[in-house]
Design an enzyme around this catalytic site. Structure first.
Site, PDB file in Angstrom:
ATOM      1  N   ASP A  31       0.825  -1.219   0.000  1.00  0.00           N
ATOM      2  CA  ASP A  31       0.000   0.000   0.000  1.00  0.00           C
ATOM      3  C   ASP A  31       0.855   1.264   0.000  1.00  0.00           C
ATOM      4  O   ASP A  31       0.662   2.162  -0.820  1.00  0.00           O
ATOM      5  CB  ASP A  31      -0.899   0.043   1.246  1.00  0.00           C
ATOM      6  N   ARG A 112      -0.083   4.221  17.320  1.00  0.00           N
ATOM      7  CA  ARG A 112      -0.472   5.213  16.310  1.00  0.00           C
ATOM      8  C   ARG A 112      -0.280   6.665  16.749  1.00  0.00           C
ATOM      9  O   ARG A 112       0.214   7.472  15.958  1.00  0.00           O
ATOM     10  CB  ARG A 112      -1.911   4.976  15.841  1.00  0.00           C
ATOM     11  N   ASP A 141      -7.285   3.039  12.748  1.00  0.00           N
ATOM     12  CA  ASP A 141      -5.997   3.734  12.656  1.00  0.00           C
ATOM     13  C   ASP A 141      -6.123   5.112  12.010  1.00  0.00           C
ATOM     14  O   ASP A 141      -5.434   6.052  12.394  1.00  0.00           O
ATOM     15  CB  ASP A 141      -4.988   2.874  11.896  1.00  0.00           C
ATOM     16  N   SER A 193      -3.449  -9.232   6.754  1.00  0.00           N
ATOM     17  CA  SER A 193      -3.062  -7.856   7.057  1.00  0.00           C
ATOM     18  C   SER A 193      -2.485  -7.853   8.476  1.00  0.00           C
ATOM     19  O   SER A 193      -3.176  -8.144   9.453  1.00  0.00           O
ATOM     20  CB  SER A 193      -4.294  -6.954   6.968  1.00  0.00           C
TER      21      SER A 193
HETATM   22  N1  ARG Z   1      -8.061  -3.889  15.787  1.00  0.00           N
HETATM   23  C1  ARG Z   1      -6.830  -3.391  16.322  1.00  0.00           C
HETATM   24  C2  ARG Z   1      -6.932  -1.905  16.539  1.00  0.00           C
HETATM   25  O1  ARG Z   1      -7.805  -1.281  16.043  1.00  0.00           O
HETATM   26  C3  ARG Z   1      -5.645  -3.773  15.468  1.00  0.00           C
HETATM   27  C4  ARG Z   1      -5.619  -3.079  14.161  1.00  0.00           C
HETATM   28  C5  ARG Z   1      -4.522  -3.535  13.314  1.00  0.00           C
HETATM   29  N2  ARG Z   1      -4.197  -2.503  12.387  1.00  0.00           N
HETATM   30  C6  ARG Z   1      -3.898  -2.716  11.138  1.00  0.00           C
HETATM   31  N3  ARG Z   1      -3.622  -1.706  10.394  1.00  0.00           N
HETATM   32  N4  ARG Z   1      -3.922  -3.920  10.612  1.00  0.00           N
HETATM   33  O2  ARG Z   1      -6.120  -1.340  17.211  1.00  0.00           O
END
Ligand code: ARG
Length: 420
Positions: A31, A112, A141, A193
């Protein structure tokens, strides 16, 4: 008054005409590699790439930098933020016993705001007007990163190409081919992912989206399958000072190293696998497979010690704050003042959290088996079934019970219509 039709949906979104130099949060994956090229072509803008090391295992930062420069970045900055992540983010989470839902220790959610804060710092230092990230429009995110940038740097704008372009994976792979972007791991099967850092790893996508599909073995990148874990249990001891883990098995080590070693012990014993259905901020319910071997040891150890040194009142109250803390962090509001207000209480409560906890690891389970603390609100003399002498008067108990149950007894009598 500006015309609402021409106003952007959000104040922080970039107007393409004003995008000249972009700070791209770059992972080296498909990406963000496609983005690196796409931004140059679409906006006729320069790209500065930023890659943040939060302790995700197995990254080759030289390769990532080389790839960014080869794809046309004018600069690629690699930042080792492990220490700051451990001290300012993970440690607060440990002190807050932070878990969202039924077992997500927030590793991504904690990472993040730091990544976005670093993006702001490096965007400013390198003369960028815009920050770009690879989040989709369906996840948490984007909320965490956009909210951080909008809070810390109102002068910077955001572009999130994956949220805007309507490329599926096949189109992205085609775009990559057309533009000489290497795609690793073949192109037929979409990979899981993955997101990871020193506090855990998540996998999403593929069969994980079928809720009735049990985890396939190939999803585990960190933790040994419990079935394959050693037949001999191991007890790991964790020493805490004021809520911070400072030693593992009697050896004092820095926090980053301690987190790494705790993860290693847990992973070997199949500890920290969480199959989690999660309520996302944006309303979706999604399944994640988490591997959190360090958290599976350190969170229960910390919580055990905290409960040992706390009074019944503190022990009933703090989980309410902890839960609120975890939700704010999950929901992208790291910079919300309530979070730091809560941290003030959490810090105060952790002043007493000093001592050592032993956790037994065995084929997927982590169970507290020993605890000691100079601050324990515990007196073996008092707790014993044997007579305690003058310290605790059992003769006083009936009087206590009489008053303790007074209102309940009155209510019972009135509601049951009993007379006299
Ligand atoms: N569900 C978790 C969260 O919102 C993990 C997210 C994983 N992020 C990703 N970009 N694959 O914090």
């Amino acid at each position: 008054m500006s015309d609402p039709a021409t106003q952007p949906v959000a104040s922080y979104l970039a107007d393409p005409a004003d995008v000249h130099r972009v700070l791209l949060l770059y992972s080296g994956g498909l990406d963000t590699s496609v983005m690196l090229k796409w931004i140059q072509d679409e906006y006729d803008a320069e790209v500065v790439a930023l890659t943040v090391n939060l302790g995700q295992p197995g990254e080759d930062y030289d390769v990532i930098r080389g790839k960014a420069l080869q794809l046309g970045a004018i600069d690629c900055r690699i930042v080792d933020a492990r220490e700051e992540f451990a001290r300012e983010y993970v440690l607060r989470a440990i002190k807050a016993n932070a878990v969202y839902g039924l077992g997500y220790p927030l590793f991504t959610a904690l990472g993040r705001p730091l990544i976005a804060k670093l993006a702001v710092e490096h965007a400013r230092a390198s003369g960028c007007d815009t920050i770009a990230h690879g989040c989709t429009g369906k996840g948490n995110d984007q909320v965490r990163i956009d909210a951080t940038v909008a809070t810390l740097a109102p002068e910077l704008k955001v572009v999130a190409p994956v949220r805007e372009w309507r490329m599926g994976r096949e189109e992205e792979v085609a775009y990559a081919r057309d533009h000489g972007i290497p795609v690793k791991g073949g192109t037929e099967l979409a990979p899981y992912s993955i997101d990871d850092n020193l506090w855990g790893r998540s996998s999403e996508g593929r069969w994980i989206e079928q809720l009735d599909h049990p985890p396939e073995d190939d999803v585990f990148g960190l933790v040994t399958r419990p079935e394959d874990a050693p037949d001999v249990a191991e007890i790991v001891t964790v020493e805490f000072e004021r809520g911070a883990p400072v030693a593992l098995n009697g050896e004092r080590i820095g926090l980053v190293e301690l987190l790494r070693q705790a993860a290693e012990h847990g992973a070997r014993h199949g500890v920290g696998i969480v199959d989690h259905i999660e309520d996302r901020i944006v309303g979706l319910k999604v399944r994640d497979i988490y591997e959190v071997p360090a958290a599976a040891i350190l969170l229960p150890a910390h919580q055990e010690l905290e409960r040992l040194v706390g009074t019944i009142h503190q022990n009933q109250f703090k989980p309410l704050l902890d839960q609120r803390w975890a939700y704010l962090v999950y929901a992208g509001l790291w910079w919300e003042p309530l979070r730091s207000d809560l941290d003030a209480y959490i810090e105060a409560a952790n002043e007493q959290v000093t001592g050592t906890v032993g956790i037994k690891l065995y084929k997927g389970s982590a169970r507290v088996v020993t605890r000691t603390s100079p601050n324990a609100v515990y007196d073996a003399q008092l707790a014993t079934f044997a007579e305690s002498g003058g310290l605790f008067s059992q003769a006083a108990s009936p009087g206590f019970i009489e008053l303790w149950s007074l209102q309940s007894r009155m209510a019972w009598r009135m509601r049951s219509g009993a007379t006299g």
